[in-house]
Motif scaffolding. Structure first.
Motif, PDB file in Angstrom:
ATOM      1  N   UNK A   5       0.829  -1.181  -0.009  1.00  0.00           N
ATOM      2  CA  UNK A   5      -0.085  -0.092  -0.015  1.00  0.00           C
ATOM      3  C   UNK A   5       0.998   1.282   0.156  1.00  0.00           C
ATOM      4  N   UNK A   6       0.329   2.371  -0.033  1.00  0.00           N
ATOM      5  CA  UNK A   6       0.955   3.620  -0.133  1.00  0.00           C
ATOM      6  C   UNK A   6       0.452   4.722   0.980  1.00  0.00           C
ATOM      7  N   UNK A   7       1.172   5.365   1.422  1.00  0.00           N
ATOM      8  CA  UNK A   7       0.873   6.646   2.220  1.00  0.00           C
ATOM      9  C   UNK A   7       1.441   7.787   1.929  1.00  0.00           C
ATOM     10  N   UNK A  30       6.447   9.621   3.622  1.00  0.00           N
ATOM     11  CA  UNK A  30       5.804   9.088   2.655  1.00  0.00           C
ATOM     12  C   UNK A  30       6.239   8.278   1.737  1.00  0.00           C
ATOM     13  N   UNK A  31       5.494   7.075   1.296  1.00  0.00           N
ATOM     14  CA  UNK A  31       6.146   6.138   0.360  1.00  0.00           C
ATOM     15  C   UNK A  31       4.960   5.579  -0.639  1.00  0.00           C
ATOM     16  N   UNK A  32       5.199   5.298  -1.765  1.00  0.00           N
ATOM     17  CA  UNK A  32       4.410   4.749  -3.008  1.00  0.00           C
ATOM     18  C   UNK A  32       4.471   3.138  -2.943  1.00  0.00           C
ATOM     19  N   UNK A  33       5.406   2.309  -1.994  1.00  0.00           N
ATOM     20  CA  UNK A  33       5.427   1.046  -2.174  1.00  0.00           C
ATOM     21  C   UNK A  33       5.969   0.495  -1.073  1.00  0.00           C
ATOM     22  N   UNK A  34       4.900   0.251   0.115  1.00  0.00           N
ATOM     23  CA  UNK A  34       5.147  -0.261   1.161  1.00  0.00           C
ATOM     24  C   UNK A  34       4.945  -1.755   1.172  1.00  0.00           C
ATOM     25  N   UNK A  35       5.803  -2.651   1.531  1.00  0.00           N
ATOM     26  CA  UNK A  35       5.898  -3.745   1.751  1.00  0.00           C
ATOM     27  C   UNK A  35       5.897  -4.526   3.330  1.00  0.00           C
ATOM     28  N   UNK A 225       5.661   8.368  -7.133  1.00  0.00           N
ATOM     29  CA  UNK A 225       4.408   8.831  -7.550  1.00  0.00           C
ATOM     30  C   UNK A 225       3.988   8.273  -8.892  1.00  0.00           C
ATOM     31  N   UNK A 226       5.045   7.888  -9.734  1.00  0.00           N
ATOM     32  CA  UNK A 226       4.691   7.549 -11.072  1.00  0.00           C
ATOM     33  C   UNK A 226       4.085   5.941 -11.129  1.00  0.00           C
ATOM     34  N   UNK A 227       4.300   5.273  -9.702  1.00  0.00           N
ATOM     35  CA  UNK A 227       3.706   3.851  -9.533  1.00  0.00           C
ATOM     36  C   UNK A 227       2.179   3.924  -9.594  1.00  0.00           C
TER      37      UNK A 227
END
Length: 232
Positions: A5-7, A30-35, A225-227
Motif C-alpha cells: 500500500x501507499x501513504x 511518505x512512500x508509494x510502495x510499502x511492503x 508517485x509514477x507507480x
C-alpha cells in the motif's frame, strides 16, 4: 489481501486528519510502495493514569504477539482475516484492547488471469486517505538489554474481509476500510473487542467500500508517485 500500500501524507497531516494528540518518534516518510515488515504510521489510543491519549506511532507492518520468541514469524502476520481473527491466539489480545487505524492513500492488488498477474491501484473516489482497520502489539526482544531503547517493538496488522461490490472482480479479499463515524469506538481501549465487534465493523465498512475506485498500473518497481499512474 493487502500486501502493498501507499501513504503520501506527512506525519503532521495525518496527525491533523485523525485528531492525534501525540506524535511518536521516527515516523516513516511518505512512500508509494510499502511492503510487509517495513515501518508504517498507525493511529492508536493508549490509556495511562486514567486518561486516553490518541497517538500517531511508527510500527513494523507484520504483527509480533507478545508471546513470540523471535521477531520473524513462520507464517505471515501482515494481514488478519476478519472472519476468524477472534479465534486466533496471535491476534486475540490485540483485538480485545489494542486496535489501530492504518492510514493509506490507497493499496495495490493483483488480478490473476491464468498465469498472468496484473497490478491495480485501489483508492477513494475523493482522493482522501483510507482508514484501514488494524491491530497492534508490543513485543520485547529478549536478546536486548533492559536499557536498550530498541528492546520494545511495536508492530501491526491489517484486517481483511471478503471482497464486495466492484472489487470482487479484482481479488477475493480486500482490507477492512472503516468510515470516520466508527473510528472512535474502534480505537477505544476501554471497549473490549471480540468477533462480534469485528463483524459489526466490517458491516459498517460497506459505505466506504462503495467509494473505492481502481485502475491498472505498471509493474511495481522502485518507489515514487509514477507507480500509481494509470496504464495508458
Amino acid at each position: 489481501m493487502c500486501g502493498r500500500f501507499i501513504i503520501t501524507d506527512t506525519a503532521p497531516d495525518l496527525a491533523a486528519m485523525f485528531d492525534v494528540e501525540h506524535e511518536g518518534e521516527n515516523l516513516p516518510e511518505p512512500s508509494w510502495n510499502i511492503a510487509p515488515t517495513e515501518r508504517i504510521p498507525i493511529v492508536l489510543e493508549s490509556a495511562k493514569s486514567g486518561s486516553v491519549v490518541r497517538r500517531l506511532e511508527s510500527a513494523r507492518w507484520s504483527l509480533v504477539p507478545s508471546f513470540a520468541t523471535a521477531l520473524v514469524s513462520k507464517f505471515p502476520t501482515f494481514n488478519a482475516r476478519s472472519e476468524t481473527v477472534g479465534e486466533k491466539a496471535t491476534f486475540q489480545p490485540s483485538l480485545a484492547s489494542r486496535r489501530a487505524l492504518v492510514p493509506a492513500t490507497g493499496y495495490y492488488e493483483w488480478r490473476t488471469e491464468g498465469t498472468v498477474k496484473t497490478p491495480y491501484f485501489v483508492h477513494s473516489d475523493d482522493g482522501l486517505p483510507l482508514a484501514l482497520a488494524g491491530l497492534y502489539a508490543w513485543w520485547r526482544n529478549p536478546d536486548l538489554a533492559e536499557d536498550d531503547p530498541a528492546r520494545w517493538v511495536l508492530s501491526a496488522t491489517i484486517l481483511t474481509q471478503e471482497a464486495t461490490g466492484r472489487l470482487r472482480g479484482l481479488h477475493e479479499r480486500m482490507p477492512v476500510v472503516l468510515p470516520e463515524e466508527t473510528w472512535d469506538q474502534w480505537l477505544d481501549p476501554h471497549t473490549v473487542g471480540d468477533q462480534e465487534f469485528v463483524d459489526a465493523a466490517v458491516g459498517a465498512s460497506a459505505e466506504s467500500v462503495e467509494g473505492l475506485r481502481f485502475h491498472e498500473v505498471a509493474p511495481l518497481t522502485g518507489n515514487g508517485p509514477e507507480l500509481i499512474e494509470p496504464v495508458a
